[in-house]
Each structure stands twice: as C-alpha cells, then as structure tokens.
Scaffold this active site. Sequence first.
Site, PDB file in Angstrom:
ATOM      1  N   LYS A  12       0.487  -1.174   0.082  1.00 35.36           N
ATOM      2  CA  LYS A  12      -0.088  -0.027  -0.112  1.00 35.36           C
ATOM      3  C   LYS A  12       1.005   1.270   0.195  1.00 35.36           C
ATOM      4  O   LYS A  12       2.063   1.079   0.259  1.00 35.36           O
ATOM      5  CB  LYS A  12      -0.749  -0.185   1.230  1.00 35.36           C
ATOM      6  CG  LYS A  12      -2.043  -1.249   1.165  1.00 35.36           C
ATOM      7  CD  LYS A  12      -2.924  -1.057   2.477  1.00 35.36           C
ATOM      8  CE  LYS A  12      -4.112  -2.162   2.341  1.00 35.36           C
ATOM      9  NZ  LYS A  12      -4.943  -1.883   3.514  1.00 35.36           N
ATOM     10  N   ASN A 115      -2.127   0.350   6.895  1.00 36.24           N
ATOM     11  CA  ASN A 115      -1.562  -1.180   7.522  1.00 36.24           C
ATOM     12  C   ASN A 115      -0.820  -1.883   6.433  1.00 36.24           C
ATOM     13  O   ASN A 115      -0.773  -3.021   6.593  1.00 36.24           O
ATOM     14  CB  ASN A 115      -2.820  -1.876   8.044  1.00 36.24           C
ATOM     15  CG  ASN A 115      -3.708  -2.012   6.942  1.00 36.24           C
ATOM     16  OD1 ASN A 115      -3.744  -1.858   5.729  1.00 36.24           O
ATOM     17  ND2 ASN A 115      -4.965  -2.935   7.227  1.00 36.24           N
TER      18      ASN A 115
HETATM   19  N1  UDP Z   1     -10.023  -0.294   6.896  1.00 35.31           N
HETATM   20  C1  UDP Z   1      -9.844   0.844   7.554  1.00 35.31           C
HETATM   21  N2  UDP Z   1     -10.846   0.950   8.827  1.00 35.31           N
HETATM   22  C2  UDP Z   1     -11.450  -0.171   9.108  1.00 35.31           C
HETATM   23  C3  UDP Z   1     -11.275  -1.300   8.556  1.00 35.31           C
HETATM   24  C4  UDP Z   1     -10.710  -1.398   7.389  1.00 35.31           C
HETATM   25  O1  UDP Z   1      -9.394   1.846   7.310  1.00 35.31           O
HETATM   26  O2  UDP Z   1     -12.108  -0.013  10.206  1.00 35.31           O
HETATM   27  C5  UDP Z   1      -9.035  -0.489   5.775  1.00 35.31           C
HETATM   28  C6  UDP Z   1      -7.746  -1.073   6.037  1.00 35.31           C
HETATM   29  O3  UDP Z   1      -6.651  -0.655   5.086  1.00 35.31           O
HETATM   30  C7  UDP Z   1      -8.081  -2.558   5.405  1.00 35.31           C
HETATM   31  C8  UDP Z   1      -9.044  -2.384   4.382  1.00 35.31           C
HETATM   32  O4  UDP Z   1      -9.981  -1.295   4.679  1.00 35.31           O
HETATM   33  O5  UDP Z   1      -6.841  -3.238   5.268  1.00 35.31           O
HETATM   34  C9  UDP Z   1      -9.777  -3.457   3.834  1.00 35.31           C
HETATM   35  O6  UDP Z   1     -10.316  -3.858   4.957  1.00 35.31           O
HETATM   36  P1  UDP Z   1     -10.503  -5.503   5.243  1.00 35.31           P
HETATM   37  O7  UDP Z   1     -11.768  -5.805   6.390  1.00 35.31           O
HETATM   38  O8  UDP Z   1     -10.937  -6.215   3.960  1.00 35.31           O
HETATM   39  O9  UDP Z   1      -9.213  -6.029   5.835  1.00 35.31           O
HETATM   40  P2  UDP Z   1      -7.978  -6.961   5.447  1.00 35.31           P
HETATM   41  O10 UDP Z   1      -8.576  -7.740   4.505  1.00 35.31           O
HETATM   42  O11 UDP Z   1      -7.072  -5.799   4.634  1.00 35.31           O
HETATM   43  O12 UDP Z   1      -7.337  -7.380   6.469  1.00 35.31           O
END
Ligand code: UDP
Length: 154
Positions: A12, A115
Amino acid sequence: MTMKERTLLLIKPDAVQRGLIGDVITRFEHKGFKIVGMKMLHMGKELSKEHYAHLVSKPFYPDLEKFMTSQPIVAVVIEGKDAVEVTRLIVGPTNASKAPGGTVRGDFSNSTSRNVIHASDSKETAVKEIGRFFRPNELFEYELNDAFLYASDE
Ligand code: UDP
Ligand code: MG
C-alpha cells in the site's frame, strides 16, 4: 490437502512511501513463496471501488479510497503451498495495533487504515483479484534453476 496456489498482495502507499517495499516482499520470499508477477501502479478511484466493493458503504471508505489512490502501490502475485491462507497469517490482522510481532502488519504498522499491505482473503477472491491487476502474459511460469549458483565466471 495442500495445494500450489497463487494470491495477490498489494503493497500500500504507506509502505511505498516509507521505503518498505523490499522488506515486505522479503518476508514472502523467505517463507518460500515464488514471485510470479509484480508491477507498480497508481490505483484509480474506479479500481478502488471495484477492489473494495464490499466496503464502499462503510463510513471509512472515503478515507480508504483517498489513501489507496494517493500514491503508487506495488502489486505482487506470489505462488506456493497454501499461498492464500499462509499469506494471511504472515500479513496479520487488519488492525495493525493489535497484530502480533512477527507479522508484517505487527512489525511495520500501528494503524488500522495505514496497514502496509493487502492480501486476498480466500481462494475465490485471489483468482478474481489477480485477474483485476494482471493480464495473463504478465504472470510467469518458471522453475528455480541451480545453474545460476554455479555459473563459471570465465
Ligand atoms: N480499513 C479501515 N478501517 C477499518 C477497516 C478497514 O481503514 O475499520 C481499511 C484497511 O486499510 C483494510 C482495508 O480497509 O486493510 C480493507 O478492509 P478488510 O476488512 O478487507 O481488511 P483486510 O482484508 O485488509 O485485513
Ligand atoms: Mg480484505
């Protein structure tokens, strides 16, 4: 049963800005995965809405889109045994503040939104996401060849 699989990683904008591209990719190479595709790109708003379709109605989506489209990202396809599941373990939980040390997010971030990395969350998603970022001729089938280690310098 274990399976040779492919999965998609996105390094990212925060990780690219912080000079972590190499450190992140190294984690997957050292685990034993093979890189079969890699490119830098700028994620557009349309691509973000497609990639995060399951999240567009969430209150944090505008910030997520702004972040993901703000700077270049690096897309990587890796291949190996149980790649999807094992990759998610290496990546760690979404909220990096709670991610264990030893995971990519645990070691490199302290934030839920910034992240460091995306990884496909299921085999079905991985197939779709790889197709979203790579054309077939941008993915490579190759064997690792010892001959490079023993090349004559003459
Ligand atoms: N995200 C965020 N706030 C939240 C949850 C998610 O900014 O409360 C962002 C974060 O960058 C995350 C992405 O949205 O990696 C996609 O969310 P997902 O639930 O798919 O998490 P991941 O699969 O990346 O762990
Ligand atoms: Mg996800």
